[in-house]
Structure formats: structure tokens, C-alpha cells
Design an enzyme around this catalytic site. Structure first.
Site, short mmCIF file in Angstrom:
data_model
loop_
_atom_site.label_atom_id
_atom_site.label_comp_id
_atom_site.label_asym_id
_atom_site.label_seq_id
_atom_site.Cartn_x
_atom_site.Cartn_y
_atom_site.Cartn_z
N ASP A 439 0.82 -1.22 0.00
CA ASP A 439 0.00 0.00 0.00
C ASP A 439 0.85 1.26 0.00
O ASP A 439 0.47 2.27 -0.60
CB ASP A 439 -0.95 0.01 1.20
CG ASP A 439 -2.27 -0.70 0.90
OD1 ASP A 439 -2.73 -0.59 -0.25
OD2 ASP A 439 -2.81 -1.36 1.79
N CYS A 486 6.62 -5.78 6.29
CA CYS A 486 5.79 -6.98 6.16
C CYS A 486 5.09 -7.05 4.81
O CYS A 486 4.26 -7.93 4.58
CB CYS A 486 4.76 -7.06 7.28
SG CYS A 486 3.58 -5.69 7.30
#
Length: 554
Positions: A439, A486
Site C-alpha cells: 500500500d 511486512c
């Protein structure tokens, strides 16, 4: 680059050399003039429903036989094949006189248009919808299912795009690499190819010119495809790649650089079963527990006790080890039925992640209660908990207060550029960062990460993205607080070296990627990683950044 080479986005490292094999083309519905006679329409509806259920059942059977991410995506596709919305639309068309084949094509197209307007992961599901359409039409026409051929020799699989059903059932002993004309770094094709350890290149320009049976050299690191490659040189490169794969298979861990600097490699999981499987690997803990994936089909919010039981399975798999729980990252690309999701024109920029608390009173509080209960039940002291999509310091402060009231260690995802730009202020409120590169890249480059046309922009090697990672890491060093990654970028062995050179302290990824990252880290010193990081953030573009890494590390 000469006429013999094509370039795409390399998403899974490795080198392969074999003849190209194209996926089977989708069937074309027969053109029928007029309409189905009214008295024949009930039988036509029955024929359609039988074909649709046959395809859905095949997806379900494949999901049962698959493992890991493949099980998840195939199960989701089976549910989509049984979705009442498109089935009802097709039935209505047949009842008006359309053939089953025509109704299938038209009904699916209606939903493809809707999903493309929604954007995010819903736009990505258009590949799944078209795959369902093609398979149902083939069943109605009595033709073999379109998609991946059953090879009898080693091949490079080429396609415009690949649906989950295609990639999940691949025979990695014969299909040596995947190359698609569409797709992006975070597509299902890339994720499952990484799980299978198959070199993969997406968004490959000029791929349509490659002919069936043509020998193709695929470099999944650089994204370069070579036609008419010198056979002896190609075999030498494949041999080098095979030797590296053998080294990866025998890697024992723990991860450290060539000069002995330890690097914590963690696993991304979605439930207790995945956590137990990760516990049998070299993962040193869980860096991302995606809690929302346990509730994608839940029509009502599970009780605190039920949630605690579910979360407890993950804690139990890694006793006395690091487990980072992410609160619900629902909305936009992962709608959860029990959450109040209002219609939004641009859901990727709408009410998602931590913002769900605005429209769902008490949702975050109850989840934190459940995490605290699960930690107590499993004797976990102050578990790590992070919130997604945090964009303001006030949000970070409020979330941290709620966590500390429950003896939870608070952190946030760095996905919104604002969090990186004001990293010092955010870290004054929370105890750690975890950078979600998927994102963060999307929002930094103003490019939908599910759009195959924008694959170059959504490449995490973009220098602007890496500069934001650098800002977050520098703030972490000043505050003495850890900064992890992550997102999918953590699973790229070369990019992992850049990330730790920037100051990242832990990398969380699909468990199958851990050995390849560990092997690469063991080949370089920490000083070399820092030199590389300094150079890469000043690169002109993502291609130059990656080529620089290749020249400095390989």
C-alpha cells in the site's frame, strides 16, 4: 536491449530456459440468431446452473487438494463461482430468451464493469470472474476447460494473465517459469509463483510475439526475457540458478549477514493452521497476522470469546516468540460482511483499516479485548499489536492508549506516506513500525497496485518509496524503536538487502520465501547493504535501482 529481448517486471527470482507454452484460449460463445423458445427456457436454465455448479465444485476440490495461499484463493474463487448475484443475472437473461452461453458472458461482463469501478482487490477479481466465465462456457459447449495445458516436457508458461485456478495447480517440475503480459507485483500469479518457487515475470511487453514452442530464457530477477538465446550460455545460467536453489533448499538459518549481523526473518500468516505450518520452518516468529482473513465470510461479528479462541491458535504456535497481530484491515480490497461498509466512489482511499472504528462503534475495542484475552490464555506477555492505515498522529495516540490499557505493545503500519513523513511524531506515540510496502507503494505513486498497466509504477523498487522507508528507519534509529517490513517487498532477496541497509530490523514474508532471503543475506556484509541502500535511493527509477542492486550484489 535489442530485438531479441523483452522486458517485464521480475517478481520471483530465478532463471529458466525452455520452450514457450501458451495457455489454452477461452471458448467463443456460439452466435445464435433469435431467442430460445419460451417452453425450452426452463431446461436452458437447468443446463446453465448444472454447468456453473460443476465449475464451482472443481474449484472446491482444487482448494481441498492445495496448500497455503493456493487454498485461500481457490476457495475464494469457488465462492465467487457460486455467487448469487451473477447467477441470478444470468438466469434472468436466459428467462428472457438468451442461450446459456450468451447469458453467462453477458452476466459476467456486468460484474466485471462493476468491479473495475470499485478498484483495489475488487478490480483484481475481474481475472477470476473472466476465468469462471470461460470455464462455464467451455462446460456448456462440451469443450476442455481453458487455461494451463498439461505439459509432458519442461516449458515456460506464457499467458495474457493467469487466474488462481491456473497458478495454484501448476506442476513446478515441468513448468519452469511463468510469464504474463498483464499482472503486477502483488497479483495472485506473483504470490503463488513465489510460494511454488517458480521464476516469474509479469507485465512483459511484446510477449504476444513469442510463438508456441519458441525457446525462451527467463530471468525472474531482472524481468528480462531473451529470445534466440545462445543455448550454451543459457544452460550455464540455468546451472548457476539451480546451484543457488540447492543452497536455498539446504539453508538452516538463522539469518545473518556475512559479517554476523543478525536479521530477524518472520512469517506472514492468516490463521492458526498457517501459523502451525510456519512453526515448522525457519521463521523466528510471526511478523504479520492478518486477522481479517479469518472473517471474510462472517455475516455477524464474532464474540470476544470466539475471537480470542481464533487468535489464541496463532499465539500457541509460537510460544515465547514474537507474534505481531494486525487489527482488522477490512474495507476496500477486503470487505468483511459484519463491518459497516458504505458505498464509496474510491474505496482504496475510503473507510478502511483503523477508520472502520468511525462507522463501527466499538469494533476496534472488542478486537483488542479479544487479543488481550488470547494473550492471557496463552501466557503471552504484552503481545505486539499494530493498526493499519493510520494517517494522523492523533490516530496513533488513541490506538496506543487503547493498547496500553490492555497491556498490549502498540505499533502502526506505515502504509500512508504521511506516517513516514512525520515518523518522529508517530514514534513518539507508539512502540514500533511495520512498513506495508504494497500500500505504501500504491499511495506514494498514485497507482492502483492491482492494475497491470501500472506495474512499473507499483514496483517497490521505486526510489521514492525507498526514500520513505529510509525516513521511517531513521526515525526508528533516533527513537531506539524497531522498524520492520511486512509487505511483499520483504520476500525479494535483493530488495531485502536494501531494506536492512536502510535500517529495517525485521522482515516478514510468505514462509516459503524465508530460505531464499536468508541465503542472500548471508552473502553480503552489513556495510555493503548500507552502501547499496545509499546508492539505490538516489536512483532515477525502479529499473535503474534494481540493476544497481544486481551489479553490486551478484
Amino acid at each position: 536491449m535489442d530485438s531479441r529481448t523483452l522486458r517485464g517486471t521480475g517478481v520471483v527470482a530465478g532463471i529458466a530456459y525452455a520452450p514457450a507454452a501458451w495457455t489454452r484460449q477461452a471458448p467463443v460463445p456460439p452466435q445464435v440468431s433469435g431467442t430460445v423458445a419460451e417452453e425450452a427456457r426452463p431446461d436452458e436454465v437447468a443446463r446453465f446452473k448444472a454447468a456453473a455448479e460443476t465449475i464451482a465444485q472443481r474449484f472446491t476440490e482444487r482448494a481441498s487438494a492445495a496448500t497455503g495461499v493456493a487454498t485461500e484463493v481457490l476457495g475464494a474463487t469457488a465462492a465467487l463461482a457460486r455467487d448469487r448475484g451473477w447467477l441470478r443475472a444470468a438466469t434472468k437473461l436466459i428467462s428472457s430468451g438468451a442461450t446459456a452461453e450468451t447469458a453467462t458472458a453477458q452476466a459476467i461482463e456486468q460484474f466485471v464493469i462493476q468491479f473495475e469501478k470499485l478498484g483495489g482487490i475488487m478490480a483484481e477479481r475481474t481475472t477470476d470472474l473472466r476465468d469462471i466465465r470461460n470455464r462455464v462456457i467451455a462446460e456448456l459447449m462440451g469443450l476442455p476447460e481453458p487455461g494451463v495445458p498439461k505439459p509432458t516436457r519442461e516449458v515456460i508458461l506464457c499467458a495474457d494473465d493467469l487466474a488462481p485456478a491456473d497458478t495454484a495447480g501448476l506442476d513446478a517440475t515441468l513448468i519452469k517459469a511463468l510469464v504474463t503480459r498483464l499482472g503486477g507485483p502483488t497479483s495472485h500469479t506473483a504470490i503463488i509463483a513465489r510460494q511454488l518457487g517458480i521464476p516469474c515475470v509479469v507485465a512483459a511487453g511484446g510477449l504476444a510475439d513469442v510463438e508456441e514452442g519458441e525457446l525462451l530464457l527467463v530471468d525472474g530477477t531482472s524481468g528480462v526475457l531473451t529470445r534466440s538465446s545462445d543455448p550454451s550460455e543459457a544452460k550455464r545460467l540455468v546451472g548457476q540458478s539451480a546451484a543457488l536453489q540447492a543452497e536455498i533448499r539446504t539453508w538452516e538459518g538463522p539469518a545473518q549477514t556475512a559479517d554476523g549481523v543478525a536479521v530477524q526473518l518472520l512469517a506472514n500468516v492468516q490463521d492458526g493452521a498457517a501459523a502451525r505450518k510456519a512453526a515448522g520452518t525457519h521463521a523466528e516468529g510471526i511478523g504479520l497476522y492478518r486477522t481479517e482473513l479469518s472473517f471474510l465470510t462472517a455475516q455477524t461479528e464474532p464474540s470476544v470469546a470466539e475471537q480470542a479462541r481464533i487468535y489464541g491458535e496463532v499465539f500457541a504456535a509460537f510460544p515465547d516468540q514474537k507474534v505481531v497481530v494486525r487489527t482488522l484491515d477490512a474495507g476496500s480490497d477486503k470487505p468483511v460482511p459484519f463491518a459497516n461498509h458504505e458505498h464509496e466512489e474510491n474505496p482504496a482511499l475510503g473507510v478502511r483499516g483503523i477508520r472502520l472504528g468511525w462507522t463501527n462503534q466499538g469494533l476496534v475495542d472488542r478486537q483488542l479485548d479479544a487479543i488481550a484475552q488470547a494473550a492471557e490464555d496463552n501466557n503471552v506477555s504484552a503481545p505486539w499489536v499494530m493498526a493499519p492505515m493510520v494517517a494522523t498522529v492523533d490516530e496513533a495516540y488513541e490506538f496506543a492508549q487503547k493498547c496500553r490499557a490492555r497491556d498490549l505493545k502498540p505499533g502502526i503500519m506505515v502504509e500512508v506516506p504521511a506516517a513516514a513523513l512525520l515518523a518522529d511524531a508517530f514514534l513518539a506515540e507508539v512502540d514500533f513500525f511495520s512498513i506495508g510496502t504494497n500500500d505504501l507503494t500504491q499511495y506514494t505513486m498514485a497507482a492502483d497496485r492491482m492494475s497491470s498497466h501500472l506495474a512499473t509504477l507499483t514496483d517497490p523498487w521505486q526510489p521514492a518509496v525507498l526514500r520513505l522507508v529510509q525516513l521511517a528507519c531513521q526515525a526508528g534509529e533516533r527513537a531506539g524503536k524497531p522498524v520492520g517490513v511486512c509487505g511483499e517487498a520483504a520476500a525479494d532477496p535483493l530488495l531485502a538487502c536494501v531494506l536492512i541497509g536502510l535500517g529495517v530490523s525485521s522482515l516478514s514474508m510468505a514462509m516459503t520465501a524465508i530460505p531464499s532471503v536468508g541465503v542472500q543475506l548471508g552473502k553480503v556484509t552489513m556495510e555493503r547493504c548500507r552502501e547499496l541502500a545509499t546508492a539505490v535511493v538516489d536512483a532515477r527509477n525502479s529499473r535503474d535501482a534494481k540493476e544497481l542492486a544486481v551489479s553490486m550484489l551478484l
